[in-house]
Design a protein around this motif. Sequence first.
Motif, short mmCIF file in Angstrom:
data_model
loop_
_atom_site.label_atom_id
_atom_site.label_comp_id
_atom_site.label_asym_id
_atom_site.label_seq_id
_atom_site.Cartn_x
_atom_site.Cartn_y
_atom_site.Cartn_z
N ILE A 91 0.85 -1.19 0.00
CA ILE A 91 0.00 0.00 0.00
C ILE A 91 0.88 1.23 0.00
O ILE A 91 1.85 1.30 0.77
N VAL A 92 0.57 2.18 -0.87
CA VAL A 92 1.25 3.48 -0.88
C VAL A 92 0.35 4.43 -0.10
O VAL A 92 -0.84 4.57 -0.41
N GLY A 93 0.91 5.05 0.92
CA GLY A 93 0.15 5.91 1.81
C GLY A 93 0.21 5.31 3.21
O GLY A 93 0.70 4.20 3.41
N THR A 94 -0.30 6.04 4.17
CA THR A 94 -0.23 5.60 5.56
C THR A 94 -1.58 5.06 6.02
O THR A 94 -2.59 5.77 5.94
N LEU A 95 -1.57 3.81 6.48
CA LEU A 95 -2.78 3.22 7.04
C LEU A 95 -3.08 3.87 8.38
O LEU A 95 -2.19 4.34 9.07
N SER A 97 -3.63 4.29 12.28
CA SER A 97 -2.98 3.65 13.42
C SER A 97 -3.84 2.48 13.89
O SER A 97 -5.06 2.62 14.03
N GLY A 98 -3.21 1.33 14.09
CA GLY A 98 -3.91 0.13 14.52
C GLY A 98 -4.18 -0.86 13.41
O GLY A 98 -4.54 -2.00 13.67
N LEU A 99 -4.02 -0.43 12.13
CA LEU A 99 -4.22 -1.34 11.00
C LEU A 99 -2.88 -1.69 10.38
O LEU A 99 -1.95 -0.89 10.39
N SER A 100 -2.79 -2.91 9.83
CA SER A 100 -1.57 -3.34 9.14
C SER A 100 -1.94 -4.21 7.95
O SER A 100 -3.04 -4.76 7.88
N LEU A 101 -1.00 -4.33 7.03
CA LEU A 101 -1.17 -5.12 5.82
C LEU A 101 -0.31 -6.36 5.90
O LEU A 101 0.89 -6.28 6.20
N ASP A 102 -0.88 -7.53 5.58
CA ASP A 102 -0.09 -8.75 5.37
C ASP A 102 0.28 -8.75 3.90
O ASP A 102 -0.58 -8.94 3.03
N GLY A 103 1.54 -8.50 3.59
CA GLY A 103 2.00 -8.35 2.22
C GLY A 103 1.93 -9.62 1.39
O GLY A 103 2.02 -9.57 0.17
N THR A 104 1.77 -10.77 2.03
CA THR A 104 1.66 -12.03 1.31
C THR A 104 0.23 -12.34 0.92
O THR A 104 -0.04 -12.78 -0.19
N GLY A 106 -2.50 -10.03 1.32
CA GLY A 106 -3.27 -8.85 0.93
C GLY A 106 -4.35 -8.47 1.91
O GLY A 106 -5.21 -7.65 1.61
N LEU A 107 -4.30 -9.02 3.14
CA LEU A 107 -5.32 -8.70 4.14
C LEU A 107 -4.89 -7.50 4.97
O LEU A 107 -3.82 -7.51 5.58
N VAL A 108 -5.75 -6.48 4.99
CA VAL A 108 -5.57 -5.32 5.87
C VAL A 108 -6.46 -5.59 7.08
O VAL A 108 -7.67 -5.81 6.92
N SER A 109 -5.88 -5.58 8.27
CA SER A 109 -6.69 -5.90 9.45
C SER A 109 -6.14 -5.21 10.69
O SER A 109 -5.02 -4.71 10.70
N GLY A 110 -6.95 -5.23 11.73
CA GLY A 110 -6.58 -4.64 13.01
C GLY A 110 -7.77 -3.88 13.57
O GLY A 110 -8.90 -4.00 13.09
N THR A 111 -7.49 -3.11 14.61
CA THR A 111 -8.52 -2.27 15.24
C THR A 111 -8.04 -0.83 15.19
O THR A 111 -7.03 -0.50 15.82
N PRO A 112 -8.71 0.03 14.42
CA PRO A 112 -8.28 1.43 14.33
C PRO A 112 -8.24 2.08 15.72
O PRO A 112 -9.17 1.94 16.51
N ALA A 113 -7.15 2.77 15.99
CA ALA A 113 -6.96 3.44 17.28
C ALA A 113 -7.99 4.55 17.47
O ALA A 113 -8.56 5.07 16.50
N ALA A 114 -8.21 4.92 18.73
CA ALA A 114 -9.23 5.92 19.08
C ALA A 114 -9.06 7.22 18.30
O ALA A 114 -10.04 7.83 17.90
N ALA A 116 -7.73 7.62 15.30
CA ALA A 116 -7.43 7.36 13.89
C ALA A 116 -8.58 7.66 12.94
O ALA A 116 -8.50 7.35 11.76
N GLY A 117 -9.64 8.28 13.43
CA GLY A 117 -10.76 8.59 12.55
C GLY A 117 -10.36 9.57 11.46
O GLY A 117 -9.51 10.43 11.66
N GLY A 118 -10.95 9.41 10.28
CA GLY A 118 -10.68 10.32 9.18
C GLY A 118 -10.75 9.60 7.85
O GLY A 118 -11.11 8.43 7.77
N SER A 119 -10.39 10.31 6.79
CA SER A 119 -10.37 9.76 5.44
C SER A 119 -8.93 9.52 5.02
O SER A 119 -8.07 10.38 5.24
N TYR A 120 -8.69 8.41 4.37
CA TYR A 120 -7.35 8.02 3.95
C TYR A 120 -7.38 7.68 2.46
O TYR A 120 -8.10 6.77 2.05
N ALA A 121 -6.61 8.42 1.67
CA ALA A 121 -6.47 8.15 0.24
C ALA A 121 -5.24 7.28 0.07
O ALA A 121 -4.11 7.73 0.30
N LEU A 122 -5.44 6.02 -0.32
CA LEU A 122 -4.36 5.05 -0.42
C LEU A 122 -4.28 4.51 -1.84
O LEU A 122 -5.25 4.57 -2.59
#
Length: 168
Positions: A91-95, A97-104, A106-114, A116-122
């Motif tokens: 992924i190009v851009g910053t996920l 906080s609290g989310l991560s990508l498994d590069g093998t 392609g799963l993005v998962s986790g719990t967004p931090a308190a 971390a709300g907002g819009s992210y253009a990735l």
Amino acid sequence: LPTGFAVAGALPGGITLNSATGLLSGTPTQSGSFPVSVSASNGAGSGSQSLTITIGLATPVITSAATASGNTGTAFSYQITAANLPSSYSIVGTLPSGLSLDGTTGLVSGTPAAGAGGSYALTLRATNGAGTGTQALNLTINFAAPVVAARSVTAASGVALAIDLSAA
């Protein structure tokens, strides 16, 4: 004329033989070189021939949704999917906080931090030996609704009262 056809050896995944017509068809699900022996038969006997099927890679094409949303404090997952056998994802851009990508996988998962709300253009990327496919992802993380702490207050009438409310 032939009355039947057969293949000896492993065909590429996704490719099958119609033994009545001799048609090899399908959508390959793996790349590589596949040496096989093909044969045709009728009442007079059979004949065979060696055949090598070579399946090359094509640049991945991302097929997953271009938008996703979640909430802070709530488990989130998004699967990057792509055609043409990608071997890695990025992924190009910053996920958030609290989310991560498994590069093998392609799963993005986790719990967004308190916070971390907002819009992210990735930009999603799927890569294999033939190249890299990209697609924009608009990810929205909504702030969770506040939770007000429960309290019980006892007061007397005519006496000043101050209550400090708290919420998380």
